[in-house]
Write a protein that holds these residues in place. Sequence first.
Motif, PDB file in Angstrom:
ATOM      1  N   ASN A 133     -62.190  92.589  23.422  1.00 47.19           N
ATOM      2  CA  ASN A 133     -63.322  91.763  23.861  1.00 47.19           C
ATOM      3  C   ASN A 133     -63.820  92.131  25.254  1.00 47.19           C
ATOM      4  O   ASN A 133     -64.652  91.420  25.828  1.00 47.19           O
ATOM      5  N   GLY A 134     -63.272  93.160  25.843  1.00 48.13           N
ATOM      6  CA  GLY A 134     -63.684  93.541  27.194  1.00 48.13           C
ATOM      7  C   GLY A 134     -63.279  92.516  28.242  1.00 48.13           C
ATOM      8  O   GLY A 134     -63.929  92.364  29.273  1.00 48.13           O
ATOM      9  N   ALA A 135     -62.185  91.828  27.987  1.00 47.20           N
ATOM     10  CA  ALA A 135     -61.764  90.737  28.871  1.00 47.20           C
ATOM     11  C   ALA A 135     -60.933  91.249  30.046  1.00 47.20           C
ATOM     12  O   ALA A 135     -60.501  92.404  30.063  1.00 47.20           O
ATOM     13  N   THR A 136     -60.723  90.354  31.016  1.00 50.31           N
ATOM     14  CA  THR A 136     -59.743  90.596  32.074  1.00 50.31           C
ATOM     15  C   THR A 136     -58.472  89.869  31.687  1.00 50.31           C
ATOM     16  O   THR A 136     -58.464  88.639  31.555  1.00 50.31           O
ATOM     17  N   THR A 137     -57.405  90.624  31.477  1.00 54.84           N
ATOM     18  CA  THR A 137     -56.152  90.028  31.015  1.00 54.84           C
ATOM     19  C   THR A 137     -55.095  90.180  32.105  1.00 54.84           C
ATOM     20  O   THR A 137     -54.877  91.274  32.621  1.00 54.84           O
ATOM     21  N   LEU A 138     -54.515  89.046  32.464  1.00 54.33           N
ATOM     22  CA  LEU A 138     -53.531  89.044  33.546  1.00 54.33           C
ATOM     23  C   LEU A 138     -52.138  89.318  32.989  1.00 54.33           C
ATOM     24  O   LEU A 138     -51.754  88.767  31.956  1.00 54.33           O
ATOM     25  N   MET A 139     -51.415  90.181  33.670  1.00 57.07           N
ATOM     26  CA  MET A 139     -50.037  90.509  33.263  1.00 57.07           C
ATOM     27  C   MET A 139     -49.122  90.105  34.400  1.00 57.07           C
ATOM     28  O   MET A 139     -49.294  90.594  35.515  1.00 57.07           O
ATOM     29  N   PHE A 140     -48.164  89.249  34.119  1.00 58.62           N
ATOM     30  CA  PHE A 140     -47.272  88.758  35.176  1.00 58.62           C
ATOM     31  C   PHE A 140     -45.867  89.310  34.956  1.00 58.62           C
ATOM     32  O   PHE A 140     -45.281  89.159  33.899  1.00 58.62           O
ATOM     33  N   GLU A 141     -45.350  89.934  36.020  1.00 59.51           N
ATOM     34  CA  GLU A 141     -44.044  90.575  35.922  1.00 59.51           C
ATOM     35  C   GLU A 141     -42.878  89.594  36.075  1.00 59.51           C
ATOM     36  O   GLU A 141     -41.784  89.834  35.578  1.00 59.51           O
ATOM     37  N   GLY A 142     -43.129  88.506  36.790  1.00 59.11           N
ATOM     38  CA  GLY A 142     -42.000  87.709  37.290  1.00 59.11           C
ATOM     39  C   GLY A 142     -41.611  86.524  36.443  1.00 59.11           C
ATOM     40  O   GLY A 142     -41.824  86.487  35.239  1.00 59.11           O
ATOM     41  N   ALA A 143     -41.041  85.532  37.112  1.00 59.87           N
ATOM     42  CA  ALA A 143     -40.513  84.349  36.446  1.00 59.87           C
ATOM     43  C   ALA A 143     -41.216  83.105  36.981  1.00 59.87           C
ATOM     44  O   ALA A 143     -41.644  83.076  38.134  1.00 59.87           O
ATOM     45  N   PRO A 144     -41.306  82.054  36.153  1.00 56.34           N
ATOM     46  CA  PRO A 144     -41.997  80.836  36.598  1.00 56.34           C
ATOM     47  C   PRO A 144     -41.275  80.127  37.748  1.00 56.34           C
ATOM     48  O   PRO A 144     -41.852  79.267  38.395  1.00 56.34           O
ATOM     49  N   THR A 145     -40.040  80.516  38.015  1.00 59.86           N
ATOM     50  CA  THR A 145     -39.217  79.825  39.018  1.00 59.86           C
ATOM     51  C   THR A 145     -39.154  80.556  40.349  1.00 59.86           C
ATOM     52  O   THR A 145     -38.451  80.125  41.261  1.00 59.86           O
ATOM     53  N   TYR A 146     -39.866  81.669  40.459  1.00 61.97           N
ATOM     54  CA  TYR A 146     -39.695  82.486  41.660  1.00 61.97           C
ATOM     55  C   TYR A 146     -41.016  82.738  42.381  1.00 61.97           C
ATOM     56  O   TYR A 146     -41.959  83.156  41.729  1.00 61.97           O
ATOM     57  N   PRO A 147     -41.126  82.534  43.677  1.00 60.45           N
ATOM     58  CA  PRO A 147     -40.050  82.061  44.545  1.00 60.45           C
ATOM     59  C   PRO A 147     -39.710  80.580  44.367  1.00 60.45           C
ATOM     60  O   PRO A 147     -38.662  80.150  44.836  1.00 60.45           O
ATOM     61  N   ASP A 148     -40.587  79.826  43.709  1.00 64.69           N
ATOM     62  CA  ASP A 148     -40.216  78.438  43.388  1.00 64.69           C
ATOM     63  C   ASP A 148     -40.967  78.006  42.136  1.00 64.69           C
ATOM     64  O   ASP A 148     -41.703  78.784  41.531  1.00 64.69           O
ATOM     65  N   TRP A 149     -40.795  76.762  41.760  1.00 61.73           N
ATOM     66  CA  TRP A 149     -41.367  76.257  40.508  1.00 61.73           C
ATOM     67  C   TRP A 149     -42.892  76.167  40.529  1.00 61.73           C
ATOM     68  O   TRP A 149     -43.511  75.751  39.548  1.00 61.73           O
ATOM     69  N   GLY A 150     -43.492  76.518  41.649  1.00 60.22           N
ATOM     70  CA  GLY A 150     -44.948  76.454  41.717  1.00 60.22           C
ATOM     71  C   GLY A 150     -45.623  77.773  41.359  1.00 60.22           C
ATOM     72  O   GLY A 150     -46.846  77.878  41.402  1.00 60.22           O
ATOM     73  N   ARG A 151     -44.832  78.785  41.020  1.00 62.57           N
ATOM     74  CA  ARG A 151     -45.422  80.120  40.896  1.00 62.57           C
ATOM     75  C   ARG A 151     -46.576  80.217  39.896  1.00 62.57           C
ATOM     76  O   ARG A 151     -47.606  80.830  40.190  1.00 62.57           O
ATOM     77  N   PHE A 152     -46.446  79.635  38.713  1.00 64.25           N
ATOM     78  CA  PHE A 152     -47.543  79.700  37.726  1.00 64.25           C
ATOM     79  C   PHE A 152     -48.835  79.137  38.325  1.00 64.25           C
ATOM     80  O   PHE A 152     -49.907  79.712  38.205  1.00 64.25           O
ATOM     81  N   TRP A 153     -48.690  77.994  38.985  1.00 59.89           N
ATOM     82  CA  TRP A 153     -49.877  77.291  39.482  1.00 59.89           C
ATOM     83  C   TRP A 153     -50.471  78.048  40.672  1.00 59.89           C
ATOM     84  O   TRP A 153     -51.684  78.067  40.858  1.00 59.89           O
ATOM     85  N   GLU A 154     -49.604  78.680  41.433  1.00 58.94           N
ATOM     86  CA  GLU A 154     -50.065  79.498  42.544  1.00 58.94           C
ATOM     87  C   GLU A 154     -50.900  80.665  42.020  1.00 58.94           C
ATOM     88  O   GLU A 154     -51.958  80.995  42.561  1.00 58.94           O
ATOM     89  N   ILE A 155     -50.423  81.268  40.939  1.00 58.07           N
ATOM     90  CA  ILE A 155     -51.148  82.410  40.356  1.00 58.07           C
ATOM     91  C   ILE A 155     -52.505  81.954  39.790  1.00 58.07           C
ATOM     92  O   ILE A 155     -53.518  82.631  39.942  1.00 58.07           O
ATOM     93  N   ILE A 156     -52.513  80.789  39.168  1.00 60.15           N
ATOM     94  CA  ILE A 156     -53.776  80.276  38.615  1.00 60.15           C
ATOM     95  C   ILE A 156     -54.798  80.083  39.739  1.00 60.15           C
ATOM     96  O   ILE A 156     -55.958  80.468  39.622  1.00 60.15           O
ATOM     97  N   GLN A 157     -54.329  79.521  40.856  1.00 59.07           N
ATOM     98  CA  GLN A 157     -55.231  79.329  41.994  1.00 59.07           C
ATOM     99  C   GLN A 157     -55.684  80.674  42.572  1.00 59.07           C
ATOM    100  O   GLN A 157     -56.870  80.897  42.801  1.00 59.07           O
ATOM    101  N   LYS A 158     -54.716  81.556  42.773  1.00 61.60           N
ATOM    102  CA  LYS A 158     -55.001  82.835  43.421  1.00 61.60           C
ATOM    103  C   LYS A 158     -56.014  83.666  42.639  1.00 61.60           C
ATOM    104  O   LYS A 158     -56.927  84.255  43.221  1.00 61.60           O
ATOM    105  N   HIS A 159     -55.859  83.721  41.328  1.00 65.58           N
ATOM    106  CA  HIS A 159     -56.742  84.585  40.534  1.00 65.58           C
ATOM    107  C   HIS A 159     -57.810  83.796  39.787  1.00 65.58           C
ATOM    108  O   HIS A 159     -58.511  84.352  38.937  1.00 65.58           O
TER     109      HIS A 159
END
Length: 635
Positions: A309-335
Amino acid sequence: MSNFHIKHLEEYYQVYRKSVTNPEAFWEEIAEEHFLWRKRWNNVLKWDFSKPEVKWFEGAKLNITENCIDRHLLTRGEKTAILFEPNDPNEKAQHITYNELYKRVNKFANVLKQQGVKKGDRVCIYLPMIPELAISVLACARIGAIHSVVFAGFSATALATRINDSDCRIVITSDGSYRGKKTIDLKSIVDDALTETPNVKNVLVVKRIKSDIHMKTGRDKWLAPLLDEASDICEPEIMDAEDPLFILYTSGSTGKPKGMVHTTAGYMVYTAFSFKNAFQYTENDVYWCTADIGWITGHSYIVYGPLANGATTLMFEGAPTYPDWGRFWEIIQKHKVNQFYTAPTAIRALAKENLDFVEKYDLSSLKVLGTVGEPINEEAWHWYNDNIGKKKCPIIDTWWQTETGGIMISPIPYATPTKPTYATLPFPGIQPALMDENGNEIKENQVNGKLCIKFPWPSMARTIWGNHQRYYDTYFSAFKNNYFTGDGAFRDEVGYYRITGRVDDVIIVSGHNLGTAPIEDAINEHPAVAESAIVGFPHDIKGNALYGYVILKEIGESRNHDNLRKEINQIITEHIGPIAKLDKIQFTKGLPKTRSGKIMRRILRKIAVGEMDNLGDISTLLNPEVVEEIILKRL
Ligand code: WT7
């Protein structure tokens, strides 16, 4: 009206009706309008579930990477195709544009060719979630090699079994991987595996953690210098519609893992179509699926569906717990992620943590939230809806399987009204049926039944690698002329489906499909063990956890039972991987068996979940007396 992109409920019903009254015309129109073909098909569909044989777009010629990359270059060359977010939040994210992806895939494809890989050869990919994983998958597809990605959490034994089953001659891996604070020495797992795989002559190694690893002369090669030398132009191999694209292993209730074979054209058409509709992706969105590419979710909805579909697809290498439990939400904000797709087990784990981890971040970019892999319980659904979606983002509970290749039952966001715990309605082209105990289709609503699919869809697996008979036996023998999913489902008064869980001996733990047989085989390798049986029991984060009943060879052994428990889990880790470890291990003198010697897991399951007063008739067992002992010593 566009058949490809459904935007509201009436349109869904209209499109759905068309897709089932005239499936061939329906898929033909989609295939014609949205893809690049080198040659048109002769037949849209040929099928016979009694064999089973299914062919979509027979006679057509294409290359899926032309559809996922080349055709976007003119209009989207500078758009980010893969947005790579590393494990370490201080390492810079990488924006790989379509232009760059084109070059990197071609270079990689040329390296594979240079290493002697040809159309139809199987290539094993054992990599962490780094861009090279997606790139190597696409490089295989570029030259018509069949990729077999093995999730990099699997053990050496599990890897070796998969390499041998499909006779891969080459393995792509890395010097190691990062996960949170840990590094994992992937290369030595590969080295161990390769002591059991006589045909592997070639290993390509990506440098990721820069650790000083052993390279076997003549066999192991660093990838980077080979890529540097390679040309960035590689003409795509022109494939037949039904040429295999990849093999992906999934556990069965018995026997060794099943290498599900997916073919080219149908898979492409369906994953592209379902991606568009399930996520309502629009041109400048950033889409993120947290799965690993080692699972079907990553194949279909990190790589092929989004890129087609010509989309932008994000690939995450790490874990949801690192460096803390906020990582998923931090990534959502950042990108500024717009569509977010994860598993119920992750949601349950995140929901247990303090809400501050969520509230620190701006999640207002989100438009659609998805879940996949297991049933989502009502509590987790509401937590996701309230705290992540702020009650503004539809939650798509997507039901599907490795075997189905793409999403089968799911709401279409902003079209289908959602209902907690319900996967809701079938996607266009998908014809579910509920079966009763006698194998007859139940037509009414408000019923439970075994979930089948009665008509082919483009992305269904075509066979099990090397064992077509097993493909028939597993999926097409239980209900005549139907594909049997192994799941049970409830259909409500308006026709919404709710998946109730597996009705066979597959147990879903943290969204991972685990067969009981391979785990029992691993346990039985322990010298002190005579026999074992595994069942699932509910777990508030993992969904299900594993309960093992183990018979020791020497009754009344004086060995320390806790050590024995550790050893058993160690063996499981070595044979399968840590995901299959048992939460509870009960030692017992016997296992309840039928007169023909089959273990009655139904009884063991009831005991594990504490439903002892509801065991049913046990008098017909070969050894009813063991049941009492098992209940007494229940953990
Ligand atoms: C099994 C397939 C599809 C990619 C991930 C799993 C269970 C999957 C749901 C859902 C309830 C679900 C089923 C299915 N499952 N999605 N939304 N609701 N159950 O693929 O490893 O092949 O597992 O996962 O039991 O049969 P898989």
